[in-house]
Design a protein around this motif. Structure first.
Motif, mmCIF file in Angstrom:
data_model
loop_
_atom_site.group_PDB
_atom_site.id
_atom_site.type_symbol
_atom_site.label_atom_id
_atom_site.label_comp_id
_atom_site.label_asym_id
_atom_site.label_seq_id
_atom_site.Cartn_x
_atom_site.Cartn_y
_atom_site.Cartn_z
ATOM 1 N N ALA A 1 -61.969 -72.669 91.911
ATOM 2 C CA ALA A 1 -62.023 -73.756 92.868
ATOM 3 C C ALA A 1 -63.271 -74.620 92.650
ATOM 4 O O ALA A 1 -63.194 -75.828 92.776
ATOM 5 C CB ALA A 1 -62.021 -73.210 94.287
ATOM 6 N N ASP A 2 -64.417 -74.001 92.329
ATOM 7 C CA ASP A 2 -65.645 -74.777 92.112
ATOM 8 C C ASP A 2 -65.493 -75.751 90.955
ATOM 9 O O ASP A 2 -65.918 -76.901 91.042
ATOM 10 C CB ASP A 2 -66.832 -73.854 91.849
ATOM 11 N N TYR A 3 -64.866 -75.283 89.870
ATOM 12 C CA TYR A 3 -64.673 -76.147 88.699
ATOM 13 C C TYR A 3 -63.782 -77.328 89.058
ATOM 14 O O TYR A 3 -64.054 -78.469 88.642
ATOM 15 C CB TYR A 3 -64.067 -75.341 87.539
ATOM 16 N N THR A 4 -62.739 -77.089 89.815
ATOM 17 C CA THR A 4 -61.808 -78.150 90.202
ATOM 18 C C THR A 4 -62.507 -79.202 91.058
ATOM 19 O O THR A 4 -62.369 -80.403 90.817
ATOM 20 C CB THR A 4 -60.614 -77.564 90.971
ATOM 21 N N ILE A 5 -63.268 -78.762 92.037
ATOM 22 C CA ILE A 5 -63.963 -79.705 92.920
ATOM 23 C C ILE A 5 -65.028 -80.475 92.150
ATOM 24 O O ILE A 5 -65.179 -81.685 92.315
ATOM 25 C CB ILE A 5 -64.549 -78.977 94.141
ATOM 26 N N THR A 6 -65.743 -79.797 91.257
ATOM 27 C CA THR A 6 -66.736 -80.485 90.437
ATOM 28 C C THR A 6 -66.061 -81.522 89.540
ATOM 29 O O THR A 6 -66.592 -82.616 89.340
ATOM 30 C CB THR A 6 -67.536 -79.470 89.600
ATOM 31 N N SER A 7 -64.883 -81.205 89.030
ATOM 32 C CA SER A 7 -64.138 -82.165 88.210
ATOM 33 C C SER A 7 -63.726 -83.385 89.024
ATOM 34 O O SER A 7 -63.753 -84.517 88.525
ATOM 35 C CB SER A 7 -62.903 -81.500 87.608
ATOM 36 N N ILE A 8 -63.347 -83.167 90.269
ATOM 37 C CA ILE A 8 -62.983 -84.291 91.143
ATOM 38 C C ILE A 8 -64.205 -85.161 91.416
ATOM 39 O O ILE A 8 -64.121 -86.391 91.363
ATOM 40 C CB ILE A 8 -62.364 -83.761 92.453
ATOM 41 N N ILE A 9 -65.329 -84.534 91.679
ATOM 42 C CA ILE A 9 -66.567 -85.297 91.897
ATOM 43 C C ILE A 9 -66.906 -86.103 90.653
ATOM 44 O O ILE A 9 -67.314 -87.260 90.742
ATOM 45 C CB ILE A 9 -67.721 -84.361 92.303
ATOM 46 N N ARG A 10 -66.708 -85.511 89.474
ATOM 47 C CA ARG A 10 -66.990 -86.213 88.218
ATOM 48 C C ARG A 10 -66.149 -87.483 88.088
ATOM 49 O O ARG A 10 -66.628 -88.516 87.603
ATOM 50 C CB ARG A 10 -66.761 -85.309 87.013
ATOM 51 N N VAL A 11 -64.902 -87.441 88.533
ATOM 52 C CA VAL A 11 -64.044 -88.627 88.484
ATOM 53 C C VAL A 11 -64.673 -89.762 89.296
ATOM 54 O O VAL A 11 -64.726 -90.914 88.851
ATOM 55 C CB VAL A 11 -62.623 -88.296 89.002
ATOM 56 N N PHE A 12 -65.170 -89.440 90.476
ATOM 57 C CA PHE A 12 -65.798 -90.453 91.321
ATOM 58 C C PHE A 12 -67.106 -90.959 90.707
ATOM 59 O O PHE A 12 -67.395 -92.150 90.752
ATOM 60 C CB PHE A 12 -66.041 -89.913 92.727
ATOM 61 N N VAL A 13 -67.877 -90.060 90.134
ATOM 62 C CA VAL A 13 -69.137 -90.463 89.494
ATOM 63 C C VAL A 13 -68.846 -91.369 88.301
ATOM 64 O O VAL A 13 -69.512 -92.389 88.106
ATOM 65 C CB VAL A 13 -69.961 -89.224 89.081
ATOM 66 N N ASP A 14 -67.838 -91.022 87.506
ATOM 67 C CA ASP A 14 -67.481 -91.862 86.352
ATOM 68 C C ASP A 14 -66.975 -93.234 86.782
ATOM 69 O O ASP A 14 -67.156 -94.226 86.076
ATOM 70 C CB ASP A 14 -66.422 -91.162 85.495
ATOM 71 N N ALA A 15 -66.351 -93.293 87.949
ATOM 72 C CA ALA A 15 -65.824 -94.568 88.460
ATOM 73 C C ALA A 15 -66.879 -95.385 89.196
ATOM 74 O O ALA A 15 -66.633 -96.546 89.543
ATOM 75 C CB ALA A 15 -64.641 -94.299 89.386
ATOM 76 N N TYR A 16 -68.038 -94.814 89.425
ATOM 77 C CA TYR A 16 -69.091 -95.451 90.222
ATOM 78 C C TYR A 16 -69.355 -96.919 89.853
ATOM 79 O O TYR A 16 -69.414 -97.768 90.749
ATOM 80 C CB TYR A 16 -70.383 -94.636 90.116
ATOM 81 N N PRO A 17 -69.499 -97.245 88.575
ATOM 82 C CA PRO A 17 -69.791 -98.653 88.247
ATOM 83 C C PRO A 17 -68.669 -99.612 88.648
ATOM 84 O O PRO A 17 -68.896 -100.805 88.803
ATOM 85 C CB PRO A 17 -69.961 -98.643 86.719
ATOM 86 N N HIS A 18 -67.470 -99.096 88.828
ATOM 87 C CA HIS A 18 -66.323 -99.942 89.155
ATOM 88 C C HIS A 18 -66.059 -100.012 90.659
ATOM 89 O O HIS A 18 -65.184 -100.757 91.093
ATOM 90 C CB HIS A 18 -65.076 -99.416 88.447
ATOM 91 N N ILE A 19 -66.791 -99.242 91.436
ATOM 92 C CA ILE A 19 -66.620 -99.235 92.892
ATOM 93 C C ILE A 19 -67.449 -100.384 93.468
ATOM 94 O O ILE A 19 -68.631 -100.518 93.141
ATOM 95 C CB ILE A 19 -67.089 -97.888 93.489
ATOM 96 N N PRO A 20 -66.840 -101.214 94.315
ATOM 97 C CA PRO A 20 -67.614 -102.302 94.923
ATOM 98 C C PRO A 20 -68.850 -101.754 95.636
ATOM 99 O O PRO A 20 -68.799 -100.695 96.265
ATOM 100 C CB PRO A 20 -66.636 -102.917 95.923
ATOM 101 N N GLU A 21 -69.920 -102.471 95.514
ATOM 102 C CA GLU A 21 -71.216 -102.006 96.009
ATOM 103 C C GLU A 21 -71.179 -101.624 97.489
ATOM 104 O O GLU A 21 -71.766 -100.626 97.893
ATOM 105 C CB GLU A 21 -72.257 -103.091 95.764
ATOM 106 N N HIS A 22 -70.464 -102.394 98.292
ATOM 107 C CA HIS A 22 -70.440 -102.120 99.729
ATOM 108 C C HIS A 22 -69.614 -100.885 100.094
ATOM 109 O O HIS A 22 -69.663 -100.423 101.226
ATOM 110 C CB HIS A 22 -69.921 -103.350 100.492
#
Length: 70
Positions: A1-22
């Motif tokens: 479960a820890d690996y899966t959740i960390t992988s999900i967090i990684r998706v959001f971190v990788d998408a960070y530059p594409h997320i609108p600042e606000h």
């Protein structure tokens, strides 16, 4: 479960530059509240630092991938 959740967090971190600042702070706040900030804040922090250090060149003012402080 820890690996899966960390992988999900990684998706959001990788998408960070594409997320609108606000939307960045509310999105990451809700993500960590959902997965458990007590358990996964360190993982999110480490993944953000890793992304800044290894994936992104030094940003300039015209770079769309420039990271800004949450």
């Amino acid at each position: 479960a820890d690996y899966t959740i960390t992988s999900i967090i990684r998706v959001f971190v990788d998408a960070y530059p594409h997320i609108p600042e606000h939307r960045r702070l509310p999105l990451f706040t809700k993500l960590l509240q959902t997965v458990g900030e007590q358990k996964y804040l360190y993982a999110c922090t480490c993944l953000c630092v890793e992304a800044l250090v290894t994936k992104n060149p030094i940003p300039d003012t015209t770079n769309e991938y420039e990271w800004k402080v949450l």
